[in-house]
Design a protein around this motif. Structure first.
Motif, PDB file in Angstrom:
ATOM      1  N   SER A 170       0.847  -1.184   0.000  1.00  0.00           N
ATOM      2  CA  SER A 170       0.000   0.000   0.000  1.00  0.00           C
ATOM      3  C   SER A 170       0.886   1.240   0.000  1.00  0.00           C
ATOM      4  O   SER A 170       1.748   1.389   0.866  1.00  0.00           O
ATOM      5  CB  SER A 170      -0.893   0.000   1.244  1.00  0.00           C
ATOM      6  N   LEU A 171       0.669   2.111  -0.950  1.00  0.00           N
ATOM      7  CA  LEU A 171       1.413   3.368  -0.977  1.00  0.00           C
ATOM      8  C   LEU A 171       0.807   4.372   0.003  1.00  0.00           C
ATOM      9  O   LEU A 171       1.411   5.391   0.288  1.00  0.00           O
ATOM     10  CB  LEU A 171       1.430   3.944  -2.395  1.00  0.00           C
ATOM     11  N   LYS A 172      -0.357   4.048   0.517  1.00  0.00           N
ATOM     12  CA  LYS A 172      -1.031   4.905   1.497  1.00  0.00           C
ATOM     13  C   LYS A 172      -0.456   4.710   2.894  1.00  0.00           C
ATOM     14  O   LYS A 172      -0.139   5.675   3.584  1.00  0.00           O
ATOM     15  CB  LYS A 172      -2.533   4.620   1.502  1.00  0.00           C
ATOM     16  N   ASP A 173      -0.315   3.435   3.326  1.00  0.00           N
ATOM     17  CA  ASP A 173       0.162   3.177   4.683  1.00  0.00           C
ATOM     18  C   ASP A 173       1.497   2.430   4.738  1.00  0.00           C
ATOM     19  O   ASP A 173       2.042   2.193   5.808  1.00  0.00           O
ATOM     20  CB  ASP A 173      -0.887   2.433   5.508  1.00  0.00           C
ATOM     21  N   GLY A 174       2.046   2.037   3.576  1.00  0.00           N
ATOM     22  CA  GLY A 174       3.340   1.378   3.518  1.00  0.00           C
ATOM     23  C   GLY A 174       3.334  -0.074   3.960  1.00  0.00           C
ATOM     24  O   GLY A 174       4.383  -0.710   4.032  1.00  0.00           O
ATOM     25  N   LYS A 175       2.161  -0.640   4.240  1.00  0.00           N
ATOM     26  CA  LYS A 175       2.066  -2.020   4.703  1.00  0.00           C
ATOM     27  C   LYS A 175       1.800  -2.961   3.535  1.00  0.00           C
ATOM     28  O   LYS A 175       1.323  -2.557   2.489  1.00  0.00           O
ATOM     29  CB  LYS A 175       0.968  -2.156   5.754  1.00  0.00           C
ATOM     30  N   ASN A 176       2.122  -4.235   3.769  1.00  0.00           N
ATOM     31  CA  ASN A 176       1.950  -5.251   2.742  1.00  0.00           C
ATOM     32  C   ASN A 176       0.647  -6.016   2.933  1.00  0.00           C
ATOM     33  O   ASN A 176       0.151  -6.151   4.046  1.00  0.00           O
ATOM     34  CB  ASN A 176       3.108  -6.245   2.771  1.00  0.00           C
ATOM     35  N   TYR A 177       0.133  -6.533   1.836  1.00  0.00           N
ATOM     36  CA  TYR A 177      -1.019  -7.423   1.826  1.00  0.00           C
ATOM     37  C   TYR A 177      -0.592  -8.676   1.071  1.00  0.00           C
ATOM     38  O   TYR A 177      -0.062  -8.581  -0.033  1.00  0.00           O
ATOM     39  CB  TYR A 177      -2.215  -6.767   1.120  1.00  0.00           C
ATOM     40  N   THR A 178      -0.825  -9.842   1.640  1.00  0.00           N
ATOM     41  CA  THR A 178      -0.445 -11.108   1.017  1.00  0.00           C
ATOM     42  C   THR A 178      -1.701 -11.909   0.693  1.00  0.00           C
ATOM     43  O   THR A 178      -2.613 -11.998   1.520  1.00  0.00           O
ATOM     44  CB  THR A 178       0.456 -11.921   1.962  1.00  0.00           C
ATOM     45  N   GLY A 179      -1.744 -12.480  -0.511  1.00  0.00           N
ATOM     46  CA  GLY A 179      -2.888 -13.281  -0.909  1.00  0.00           C
ATOM     47  C   GLY A 179      -2.484 -14.340  -1.917  1.00  0.00           C
ATOM     48  O   GLY A 179      -1.315 -14.469  -2.271  1.00  0.00           O
ATOM     49  N   TYR A 180      -3.469 -15.091  -2.371  1.00  0.00           N
ATOM     50  CA  TYR A 180      -3.235 -16.077  -3.426  1.00  0.00           C
ATOM     51  C   TYR A 180      -4.411 -16.048  -4.389  1.00  0.00           C
ATOM     52  O   TYR A 180      -5.504 -15.621  -4.046  1.00  0.00           O
ATOM     53  CB  TYR A 180      -3.019 -17.491  -2.858  1.00  0.00           C
ATOM     54  N   THR A 181      -4.156 -16.484  -5.604  1.00  0.00           N
ATOM     55  CA  THR A 181      -5.185 -16.468  -6.638  1.00  0.00           C
ATOM     56  C   THR A 181      -4.796 -17.408  -7.768  1.00  0.00           C
ATOM     57  O   THR A 181      -3.633 -17.782  -7.904  1.00  0.00           O
ATOM     58  CB  THR A 181      -5.375 -15.045  -7.200  1.00  0.00           C
ATOM     59  N   GLN A 182      -5.774 -17.732  -8.589  1.00  0.00           N
ATOM     60  CA  GLN A 182      -5.492 -18.525  -9.784  1.00  0.00           C
ATOM     61  C   GLN A 182      -5.264 -17.606 -10.987  1.00  0.00           C
ATOM     62  O   GLN A 182      -4.611 -17.985 -11.946  1.00  0.00           O
ATOM     63  CB  GLN A 182      -6.644 -19.482 -10.065  1.00  0.00           C
ATOM     64  N   ASN A 183      -5.776 -16.390 -10.921  1.00  0.00           N
ATOM     65  CA  ASN A 183      -5.633 -15.432 -12.021  1.00  0.00           C
ATOM     66  C   ASN A 183      -5.039 -14.147 -11.460  1.00  0.00           C
ATOM     67  O   ASN A 183      -5.759 -13.276 -10.982  1.00  0.00           O
ATOM     68  CB  ASN A 183      -6.995 -15.173 -12.666  1.00  0.00           C
ATOM     69  N   LEU A 184      -3.730 -14.036 -11.521  1.00  0.00           N
ATOM     70  CA  LEU A 184      -3.020 -12.905 -10.906  1.00  0.00           C
ATOM     71  C   LEU A 184      -3.415 -11.568 -11.525  1.00  0.00           C
ATOM     72  O   LEU A 184      -3.656 -10.595 -10.813  1.00  0.00           O
ATOM     73  CB  LEU A 184      -1.512 -13.119 -11.005  1.00  0.00           C
ATOM     74  N   LYS A 185      -3.505 -11.518 -12.833  1.00  0.00           N
ATOM     75  CA  LYS A 185      -3.846 -10.256 -13.497  1.00  0.00           C
ATOM     76  C   LYS A 185      -5.236  -9.776 -13.081  1.00  0.00           C
ATOM     77  O   LYS A 185      -5.405  -8.602 -12.717  1.00  0.00           O
ATOM     78  CB  LYS A 185      -3.779 -10.423 -15.023  1.00  0.00           C
ATOM     79  N   LEU A 186      -6.218 -10.647 -13.114  1.00  0.00           N
ATOM     80  CA  LEU A 186      -7.575 -10.277 -12.730  1.00  0.00           C
ATOM     81  C   LEU A 186      -7.637  -9.855 -11.261  1.00  0.00           C
ATOM     82  O   LEU A 186      -8.254  -8.845 -10.927  1.00  0.00           O
ATOM     83  CB  LEU A 186      -8.540 -11.432 -12.973  1.00  0.00           C
ATOM     84  N   ARG A 187      -6.984 -10.620 -10.390  1.00  0.00           N
ATOM     85  CA  ARG A 187      -7.032 -10.302  -8.959  1.00  0.00           C
ATOM     86  C   ARG A 187      -6.375  -8.961  -8.675  1.00  0.00           C
ATOM     87  O   ARG A 187      -6.882  -8.173  -7.870  1.00  0.00           O
ATOM     88  CB  ARG A 187      -6.353 -11.414  -8.158  1.00  0.00           C
ATOM     89  N   PHE A 188      -5.259  -8.669  -9.332  1.00  0.00           N
ATOM     90  CA  PHE A 188      -4.596  -7.376  -9.145  1.00  0.00           C
ATOM     91  C   PHE A 188      -5.508  -6.241  -9.608  1.00  0.00           C
ATOM     92  O   PHE A 188      -5.637  -5.221  -8.935  1.00  0.00           O
ATOM     93  CB  PHE A 188      -3.254  -7.348  -9.875  1.00  0.00           C
ATOM     94  N   GLU A 189      -6.184  -6.428 -10.735  1.00  0.00           N
ATOM     95  CA  GLU A 189      -7.129  -5.415 -11.222  1.00  0.00           C
ATOM     96  C   GLU A 189      -8.263  -5.198 -10.220  1.00  0.00           C
ATOM     97  O   GLU A 189      -8.702  -4.062 -10.006  1.00  0.00           O
ATOM     98  CB  GLU A 189      -7.695  -5.818 -12.582  1.00  0.00           C
ATOM     99  N   GLN A 190      -8.731  -6.278  -9.584  1.00  0.00           N
ATOM    100  CA  GLN A 190      -9.775  -6.148  -8.569  1.00  0.00           C
ATOM    101  C   GLN A 190      -9.278  -5.325  -7.386  1.00  0.00           C
ATOM    102  O   GLN A 190     -10.013  -4.476  -6.861  1.00  0.00           O
ATOM    103  CB  GLN A 190     -10.235  -7.532  -8.093  1.00  0.00           C
ATOM    104  N   HIS A 191      -8.048  -5.550  -6.977  1.00  0.00           N
ATOM    105  CA  HIS A 191      -7.468  -4.747  -5.891  1.00  0.00           C
ATOM    106  C   HIS A 191      -7.372  -3.277  -6.302  1.00  0.00           C
ATOM    107  O   HIS A 191      -7.770  -2.387  -5.553  1.00  0.00           O
ATOM    108  CB  HIS A 191      -6.078  -5.262  -5.518  1.00  0.00           C
ATOM    109  N   ILE A 192      -6.867  -3.032  -7.484  1.00  0.00           N
ATOM    110  CA  ILE A 192      -6.680  -1.663  -7.980  1.00  0.00           C
ATOM    111  C   ILE A 192      -8.012  -0.927  -8.090  1.00  0.00           C
ATOM    112  O   ILE A 192      -8.105   0.263  -7.791  1.00  0.00           O
ATOM    113  CB  ILE A 192      -5.968  -1.678  -9.353  1.00  0.00           C
ATOM    114  N   ASN A 193      -9.056  -1.631  -8.508  1.00  0.00           N
ATOM    115  CA  ASN A 193     -10.374  -1.015  -8.702  1.00  0.00           C
ATOM    116  C   ASN A 193     -11.193  -0.912  -7.421  1.00  0.00           C
ATOM    117  O   ASN A 193     -12.343  -0.469  -7.462  1.00  0.00           O
ATOM    118  CB  ASN A 193     -11.161  -1.802  -9.758  1.00  0.00           C
TER     119      ASN A 193
END
Length: 92
Positions: A12-35
């Protein structure tokens, strides 16, 4: 073709902390986070992907995610990313 899973770490560029997760579709999951479609990171945007690794199956990915959330997993990431530096000018 075999289906792979991915364990990933966002910063997070807001608080500098990390978030860890897993997914089968990395591109889609990253877009979901961004949106802002993921409740746990919605209020921590903007986010950048700082690390990911491929896993052979879901169980491997969930075990790796749990490990990366432990004290030793965080030390692993710190050591793995010690040469990494982030430059906002390179963000799209």
């Amino acid at each position: 073709m075999r289906d792979y899973y991915y364990t990933y770490v966002l910063r997070s560029l807001k608080d500098g902390k990390n978030y860890t997760g897993y997914t089968q579709n990395l591109k889609l999951r990253f877009e979901q986070h961004i949106n802002g479609e993921v409740a746990s990171t919605k209020h921590r945007r903007p986010l950048i992907l700082i690390y990911f690794e491929g896993c052979l199956d879901k169980q491997d990915a969930t075990h790796r995610e749990k490990y990366l959330k432990t004290h030793y997993g965080k030390l692993f990431l710190k050591n793995r990313l010690k040469q990494w530096s982030y430059d906002e000018s390179n963000l799209i």
